[in-house]
Design a protein around this motif. Structure first.
Motif, mmCIF file in Angstrom:
data_model
loop_
_atom_site.group_PDB
_atom_site.id
_atom_site.type_symbol
_atom_site.label_atom_id
_atom_site.label_comp_id
_atom_site.label_asym_id
_atom_site.label_seq_id
_atom_site.Cartn_x
_atom_site.Cartn_y
_atom_site.Cartn_z
ATOM 1 N N ARG A 309 -71.874 10.784 76.856
ATOM 2 C CA ARG A 309 -72.476 11.687 77.842
ATOM 3 C C ARG A 309 -71.401 12.468 78.594
ATOM 4 N N THR A 310 -70.294 11.821 78.898
ATOM 5 C CA THR A 310 -69.206 12.494 79.609
ATOM 6 C C THR A 310 -68.586 13.586 78.740
ATOM 7 N N PHE A 311 -68.367 13.278 77.461
ATOM 8 C CA PHE A 311 -67.813 14.281 76.545
ATOM 9 C C PHE A 311 -68.762 15.462 76.411
ATOM 10 N N GLN A 312 -70.059 15.190 76.288
ATOM 11 C CA GLN A 312 -71.030 16.273 76.131
ATOM 12 C C GLN A 312 -71.075 17.147 77.378
ATOM 13 N N ARG A 313 -71.031 16.505 78.545
ATOM 14 C CA ARG A 313 -71.126 17.260 79.795
ATOM 15 C C ARG A 313 -69.873 18.079 80.047
ATOM 16 N N MET A 314 -68.696 17.513 79.781
ATOM 17 C CA MET A 314 -67.448 18.168 80.131
ATOM 18 C C MET A 314 -66.885 19.046 79.011
ATOM 19 N N LEU A 315 -67.073 18.652 77.749
ATOM 20 C CA LEU A 315 -66.473 19.378 76.626
ATOM 21 C C LEU A 315 -67.502 19.954 75.661
ATOM 22 N N ASN A 316 -68.776 19.606 75.872
ATOM 23 C CA ASN A 316 -69.850 20.105 75.009
ATOM 24 C C ASN A 316 -69.654 19.685 73.555
ATOM 25 N N VAL A 317 -69.168 18.466 73.370
ATOM 26 C CA VAL A 317 -68.961 17.935 72.034
ATOM 27 C C VAL A 317 -68.990 16.409 72.121
ATOM 28 N N SER A 318 -69.428 15.743 71.067
ATOM 29 C CA SER A 318 -69.451 14.282 71.069
ATOM 30 C C SER A 318 -68.057 13.737 70.785
ATOM 31 N N PRO A 319 -67.767 12.474 71.165
ATOM 32 C CA PRO A 319 -66.448 11.905 70.856
ATOM 33 C C PRO A 319 -66.124 11.937 69.365
ATOM 34 N N GLN A 320 -67.114 11.627 68.519
ATOM 35 C CA GLN A 320 -66.858 11.615 67.081
ATOM 36 C C GLN A 320 -66.559 13.013 66.565
ATOM 37 N N ALA A 321 -67.319 14.002 67.028
ATOM 38 C CA ALA A 321 -67.064 15.380 66.605
ATOM 39 C C ALA A 321 -65.709 15.851 67.129
ATOM 40 N N TYR A 322 -65.353 15.414 68.328
ATOM 41 C CA TYR A 322 -64.054 15.780 68.889
ATOM 42 C C TYR A 322 -62.936 15.238 68.005
ATOM 43 N N ARG A 323 -63.066 13.974 67.589
ATOM 44 C CA ARG A 323 -62.040 13.395 66.712
ATOM 45 C C ARG A 323 -61.954 14.141 65.396
ATOM 46 N N GLU A 324 -63.086 14.489 64.813
ATOM 47 C CA GLU A 324 -63.086 15.205 63.540
ATOM 48 C C GLU A 324 -62.392 16.547 63.651
ATOM 49 N N ARG A 325 -62.500 17.185 64.814
ATOM 50 C CA ARG A 325 -61.892 18.512 65.002
ATOM 51 C C ARG A 325 -60.415 18.442 65.361
ATOM 52 N N PHE A 326 -60.034 17.422 66.162
ATOM 53 C CA PHE A 326 -58.708 17.468 66.760
ATOM 54 C C PHE A 326 -57.789 16.307 66.401
ATOM 55 N N HIS A 327 -58.250 15.376 65.594
ATOM 56 C CA HIS A 327 -57.387 14.247 65.241
ATOM 57 C C HIS A 327 -56.198 14.719 64.416
ATOM 58 N N SER A 328 -55.023 14.201 64.730
ATOM 59 C CA SER A 328 -53.796 14.537 64.007
ATOM 60 C C SER A 328 -53.356 13.361 63.158
ATOM 61 N N PRO A 329 -53.517 13.424 61.823
ATOM 62 C CA PRO A 329 -53.078 12.332 60.966
ATOM 63 C C PRO A 329 -51.590 12.048 61.102
ATOM 64 N N ALA A 330 -50.805 13.108 61.370
ATOM 65 C CA ALA A 330 -49.353 12.917 61.477
ATOM 66 C C ALA A 330 -49.007 12.002 62.649
ATOM 67 N N LEU A 331 -49.672 12.223 63.808
ATOM 68 C CA LEU A 331 -49.421 11.371 64.951
ATOM 69 C C LEU A 331 -49.940 9.952 64.719
ATOM 70 N N SER A 332 -51.070 9.843 64.040
ATOM 71 C CA SER A 332 -51.628 8.522 63.737
ATOM 72 C C SER A 332 -50.691 7.735 62.830
ATOM 73 N N ALA A 333 -50.111 8.419 61.842
ATOM 74 C CA ALA A 333 -49.191 7.756 60.911
ATOM 75 C C ALA A 333 -47.937 7.275 61.617
ATOM 76 N N LEU A 334 -47.540 7.989 62.660
ATOM 77 C CA LEU A 334 -46.354 7.596 63.422
ATOM 78 C C LEU A 334 -46.657 6.501 64.420
ATOM 79 N N GLY A 335 -47.926 6.146 64.547
ATOM 80 C CA GLY A 335 -48.297 5.109 65.489
ATOM 81 C C GLY A 335 -48.247 5.563 66.922
ATOM 82 N N VAL A 336 -48.487 6.874 67.147
ATOM 83 C CA VAL A 336 -48.425 7.401 68.507
ATOM 84 C C VAL A 336 -49.698 7.043 69.237
ATOM 85 N N HIS A 337 -49.571 6.460 70.412
ATOM 86 C CA HIS A 337 -50.705 6.130 71.269
ATOM 87 C C HIS A 337 -50.422 6.620 72.665
ATOM 88 N N SER A 338 -51.515 6.839 73.400
ATOM 89 C CA SER A 338 -51.325 7.259 74.799
ATOM 90 C C SER A 338 -50.964 6.059 75.640
#
Length: 338
Positions: A309-338
């Protein structure tokens, strides 16, 4: 039989003395990068001004316009695909420049897409082109736009807004975000993502994202108890961040804490907590492959539905759709976390 190559999209940036140099070079470099990613000239880039003399920007650098306004023929105007208008310290003078206003009015009528960066939105507003439309500009000029142009629906928070063929952005680096969104529309998300990565742009931000990040807000507050607390909130989004808990950590009464926080930051503690949690969740979705349930828990949301609900209200997109659009495999492969 080989197919004919598509004609490059004529993309014209309107500039003026004392323009913000990044308003010009940021978007133009993204379009140039798209040409490189495509291995072909998909965008024909033109910098135009009242004349072709060196143009001094408000950063002191001089730019050389490719063409003057008077160089454009009727055929040229018909070819304009995207019209861009920069902002900067010289915007007020630009709004009173008959040659610039005449050119922008004529070009905007013909162009498929019209966009402003930063206070360039005031040029469009002065021409009446944003009447009845949603628009945004740099946060320092939002109240001025609301006062001068009440017929415009001013979005006070978005980094860029699209209403029909008109795009407006919040300024400076958000012009890059807007240009990447245009490239994605024209050439697909993968191309836009490739351009972003090539230029080491952290991510492709959706237009609904706030101009005011939690981290920047924390940095803008004077050093002291509240700034320390805000940084702690950012670093501990899953902690108990209720008013009583935060007031206790700040060594204040709940009423005093809520009042002081609002006065210092211009927002409620709850709003800041929500932004901090949203930013943490966004970064996890972009940089790691953790299940959505784990992201929600680590980011302090009560459950995945609360995060959705927070993602939809603030970004107009679901968390899953957000990941599909903006996920970076390169950062994931490097093990980068916030």
């Amino acid at each position: 039989m080989s197919q004919a190559k598509p004609a490059p999209r004529l993309t014209v940036m309107v500039a003026f003395p004392r323009a913000q140099v990044l308003d010009i070079t940021g978007p133009m470099q993204m379009f140039a990068g798209a040409n490189g990613a495509a291995g072909a000239r998909r965008y024909e880039l033109v910098l135009t001004a009242e004349d072709k003399a060196p143009l001094k920007t408000n950063g002191g650098l001089k730019l050389m316009p490719d063409r003057s306004f008077s160089d454009f023929t009727a055929a040229d105007f018909k070819r304009i695909d995207t019209l861009l208008i920069c902002g900067g310290d010289g915007t007020a003078a630009a709004m009173e420049n008959p040659a610039l206003l005449s050119f922008c009015r004529k070009a905007a009528k013909q162009a498929r897409r019209v966009a402003s960066i930063c206070t360039g939105a005031f040029v469009l507003a002065a021409l009446g082109l944003l009447d009845g439309k949603r628009a945004t500009t740099h946060w320092e000029s939002l109240s001025k736009m609301q006062t001068l142009y009440p017929e415009i629906e001013v979005d006070e928070d978005a980094i860029y807004v699209r209403d029909g063929k008109f795009w407006t952005s919040a300024g400076v680096t958000t012009g890059i975000d807007m240009a990447l969104a245009m490239i994605g529309e024209d050439m697909g998300h993968e191309t836009a993502l490739a351009v972003a990565r090539q230029h080491v742009v952290y991510m492709i931000r959706p237009g609904g994202q706030s101009q005011f990040s939690a981290q920047l807000k924390a940095q803008s507050v004077a050093p002291g108890r509240l700034s320390d607390l805000m940084q702690w909130i950012i670093e501990h989004p899953s902690a108990d961040l209720t008013i009583p808990a935060l007031a206790e950590r700040a060594h204040m009464s709940e009423r005093t804490f809520a009042r002081a926080f609002q006065a210092e930051t211009g927002m409620t503690p709850a709003r800041f907590v929500m932004q901090a949690r949203l930013e943490h969740a966004r970064q996890r979705l972009e940089q790691a492959q953790d299940p959505v349930e784990e992201v929600a828990r680590a980011s302090g949301f009560s459950n995945t539905e609360h995060m959705r609900r927070t993602f939809q209200r603030m970004l107009n997109v679901s968390p899953q759709a957000y990941r599909e659009r903006f996920h970076s495999p390169a950062l994931s492969a490097l093990g980068v976390h916030s």
